[in-house]
Design a protein around this motif. Structure first.
Motif, mmCIF file in Angstrom:
data_model
loop_
_atom_site.group_PDB
_atom_site.id
_atom_site.type_symbol
_atom_site.label_atom_id
_atom_site.label_comp_id
_atom_site.label_asym_id
_atom_site.label_seq_id
_atom_site.Cartn_x
_atom_site.Cartn_y
_atom_site.Cartn_z
ATOM 1 N N GLU A 1 0.815 -1.224 0.000
ATOM 2 C CA GLU A 1 0.000 0.000 0.000
ATOM 3 C C GLU A 1 0.848 1.274 0.000
ATOM 4 N N GLU A 2 2.153 1.128 0.113
ATOM 5 C CA GLU A 2 3.034 2.318 0.216
ATOM 6 C C GLU A 2 2.926 3.207 -1.025
ATOM 7 N N LEU A 3 2.883 4.526 -0.810
ATOM 8 C CA LEU A 3 2.846 5.468 -1.934
ATOM 9 C C LEU A 3 4.281 5.723 -2.398
ATOM 10 N N CYS A 4 4.578 5.461 -3.669
ATOM 11 C CA CYS A 4 5.952 5.604 -4.151
ATOM 12 C C CYS A 4 6.111 6.876 -4.966
ATOM 13 N N THR A 5 7.052 7.729 -4.545
ATOM 14 C CA THR A 5 7.446 8.888 -5.345
ATOM 15 C C THR A 5 8.858 8.603 -5.852
ATOM 16 N N GLU A 6 9.406 9.564 -6.587
ATOM 17 C CA GLU A 6 10.733 9.348 -7.172
ATOM 18 C C GLU A 6 11.802 9.113 -6.105
ATOM 19 N N SER A 7 11.568 9.585 -4.868
ATOM 20 C CA SER A 7 12.612 9.422 -3.851
ATOM 21 C C SER A 7 12.474 8.119 -3.058
ATOM 22 N N THR A 8 11.467 7.311 -3.353
ATOM 23 C CA THR A 8 11.335 6.011 -2.688
ATOM 24 C C THR A 8 12.487 5.109 -3.145
ATOM 25 N N PRO A 9 13.147 4.424 -2.211
ATOM 26 C CA PRO A 9 14.292 3.589 -2.621
ATOM 27 C C PRO A 9 13.877 2.386 -3.467
ATOM 28 N N ALA A 10 14.870 1.814 -4.159
ATOM 29 C CA ALA A 10 14.605 0.661 -5.032
ATOM 30 C C ALA A 10 14.175 -0.548 -4.219
ATOM 31 N N GLY A 11 13.413 -1.435 -4.866
ATOM 32 C CA GLY A 11 13.045 -2.702 -4.246
ATOM 33 C C GLY A 11 14.213 -3.669 -4.314
ATOM 34 N N ARG A 12 13.918 -4.942 -3.979
ATOM 35 C CA ARG A 12 15.027 -5.907 -3.913
ATOM 36 C C ARG A 12 14.916 -7.008 -4.950
ATOM 37 N N ASP A 13 13.771 -7.079 -5.654
ATOM 38 C CA ASP A 13 13.597 -8.218 -6.561
ATOM 39 C C ASP A 13 14.380 -8.026 -7.855
ATOM 40 N N PHE A 14 14.282 -9.019 -8.737
ATOM 41 C CA PHE A 14 15.091 -9.016 -9.961
ATOM 42 C C PHE A 14 14.841 -7.763 -10.806
ATOM 43 N N LEU A 15 13.563 -7.436 -11.063
ATOM 44 C CA LEU A 15 13.294 -6.273 -11.928
ATOM 45 C C LEU A 15 13.788 -4.985 -11.294
ATOM 46 N N ALA A 16 13.661 -4.892 -9.983
ATOM 47 C CA ALA A 16 14.138 -3.690 -9.281
ATOM 48 C C ALA A 16 15.651 -3.550 -9.465
ATOM 49 N N GLN A 17 16.342 -4.680 -9.388
ATOM 50 C CA GLN A 17 17.811 -4.633 -9.577
ATOM 51 C C GLN A 17 18.173 -4.265 -11.007
ATOM 52 N N VAL A 18 17.404 -4.800 -11.971
ATOM 53 C CA VAL A 18 17.650 -4.448 -13.375
ATOM 54 C C VAL A 18 17.467 -2.929 -13.545
ATOM 55 N N CYS A 19 16.366 -2.415 -13.017
ATOM 56 C CA CYS A 19 16.071 -0.976 -13.191
ATOM 57 C C CYS A 19 17.147 -0.122 -12.517
ATOM 58 N N ALA A 20 17.575 -0.523 -11.330
ATOM 59 C CA ALA A 20 18.591 0.277 -10.630
ATOM 60 C C ALA A 20 19.892 0.297 -11.440
ATOM 61 N N ALA A 21 20.291 -0.846 -11.993
ATOM 62 C CA ALA A 21 21.536 -0.900 -12.791
ATOM 63 C C ALA A 21 21.363 -0.129 -14.101
ATOM 64 N N GLU B 1 19.393 2.474 -14.614
ATOM 65 C CA GLU B 1 19.437 3.909 -14.320
ATOM 66 C C GLU B 1 20.859 4.373 -14.011
ATOM 67 N N ALA B 2 21.588 3.536 -13.251
ATOM 68 C CA ALA B 2 22.971 3.907 -12.906
ATOM 69 C C ALA B 2 23.805 4.021 -14.181
ATOM 70 N N ALA B 3 23.562 3.121 -15.139
ATOM 71 C CA ALA B 3 24.308 3.161 -16.409
ATOM 72 C C ALA B 3 24.006 4.480 -17.139
ATOM 73 N N ALA B 4 22.756 4.899 -17.159
ATOM 74 C CA ALA B 4 22.396 6.156 -17.840
ATOM 75 C C ALA B 4 23.040 7.349 -17.136
#
Ligand SMILES: NC(=O)c1ccc[n+]([C@@H]2O[C@H](COP(=O)([O-])OP(=O)(O)OC[C@H]3O[C@@H](n4cnc5c(N)ncnc54)[C@H](OP(=O)(O)O)[C@@H]3O)[C@@H](O)[C@H]2O)c1
Length: 314
Positions: free
Chosen positions: A135-155, A157-160
């Motif tokens: 139920e958490e409301l996520c804005t741009e400052s909410t930290p990344a999750g821990r699952d596979f897709l979250a890790q893909v997205c974090a990497a 974004e870091a590459a960009a």
């Protein structure tokens, strides 16, 4: 707000992933706005058939970025990525990661080394960044999750962000794009048409949806607005629960929404992708709103009606 051809005339935008659902819509919009478009594609014949008037360069991750690819380019829109909605084997997970992170890293590397005129690098990411948030409301400052897709997205974004010292970097975290021609809707609609429509899992999960014309609108706005920089959630301001979305779809198609496909059945069909299908992401476009971007489709019913009637064109 609409881009004017006076602003865009003569500006060359390089697009990767142009033959995909979003890419096809975006390239046409860029051309309509007077941008010159260059496409970095894996298959020249496929791209030539779709865009007979665009300039094409054969390129993909793993190849060096040819000098000529960036010559005269003012902006880059990076959309490339292997489709998510397939069965996730170990090898396919690697392909999901590699096709995004390596492509983006190669482009950012070429931008960091200078010797080009690129001003803006817009590289997409996804709300999968947040993982399963209940139920958490996520804005741009909410930290990344821990699952596979979250890790893909974090990497991804870091590459960009590796290009940020040289060019303006914009990272739209896209929600699930509603488009009658590609992606989520064409996969969901047949079940409803054959009277077996329903939710996935409990249906209580929040769905961060966005109409394709707002994705295209956001990209055009971000390209032409120098102050736009960093990460933006590109999702409609009113997220809904999966059950609500399905019930609305059933009502508009005049079909029942009565099934609930349990998680274990989804796991048999899709493997680890089930994690993404059942994730709950209640995401809001905090920065886009605060900085003046106006969504054409803030409400789901109008967005779905427009898609089902085919009234939106690009
Ligand atoms: N649609 C959504 O709901 C959604 C939501 C969030 C984020 N996104 C992200 O937005 C981007 C565009 O989405 P889309 O729906 O337009 O995707 P899409 O229809 O699957 O198209 C992606 C494009 O990426 C390129 N591509 C495919 N497989 C690749 C591979 N193995 N290696 C390198 N490039 C590959 C292809 O372009 P070429 O054949 O021209 O090279 C393809 O047309 C994707 O990165 C996606 O993850 C989409």
């Amino acid at each position: 707000m609409t881009e004017t051809s006076a602003v865009s005339a003569g500006r060359c935008v390089l697009v990767t992933g142009a033959t995909g659902g979003i890419g096809q819509r975006l390239v046409r919009a860029l051309q309509q706005q007077g941008y010159q478009v260059r496409l970095a594609v894996r298959s020249l014949p496929k791209a030539a058939a779709l865009f007979p008037e665009a300039e094409l360069v054969r390129w993909e991750a793993g190849m060096p970025v040819p000098e000529t690819m960036l010559q005269g380019v003012w902006g880059i829109v990076n959309l490339a990525g292997a489709p998510i909605a397939r069965r996730w084997t170990a090898a396919y997970r690697q392909e999901i990661f590699r096709s995004r992170v390596e492509t983006t890293r190669a482009l950012a590397g070429a931008l960091s080394s200078g010797g080009h005129e690129v001003q803006v690098f817009l590289s997409v990411s996804a709300t999968g960044y947040y993982g399963d948030r209940g139920e958490e409301l996520c804005t741009e400052s909410t930290p990344a999750g821990r699952d596979f897709l979250a890790q893909v997205c974090a990497a991804w974004e870091a590459a960009a962000q590796e290009a940020a010292s040289r060019v303006r970097v914009v990272i739209p975290r896209l929600g699930i794009v509603l488009d009658r021609r590609a992606g989520f809707l064409p996969r969901l609609m047949p079940a409803f048409r054959f009277f077996v429509g329903g939710t996935l899992g409990s249906g209580q999960q929040w769905v961060p949806w966005v109409h394709w014309s707002d994705v295209v609108g956001f990209v055009l706005w971000a390209l032409r607005t120098p102050a736009v920089q960093g990460v933006y959630n590109v999702v409609a301001p009113q997220p809904v629960r999966f059950r609500e979305l399905c019930q609305l779809l059933g009502r508009l198609l005049r079909r029942p929404c009565w099934l609930s496909v349990p998680g274990w059945v989804l796991r048999l069909r899709y493997g680890a992708l089930v994690q993404a299908l059942l994730s709950s992401q209640r995401v809001i476009p905090h920065r886009a709103h605060a900085e003046g971007f106006r969504f054409q489709f803030p409400e789901l019913e109008a967005a779905l009606r427009a898609e089902l009637s085919g009234e939106t064109k690009a």
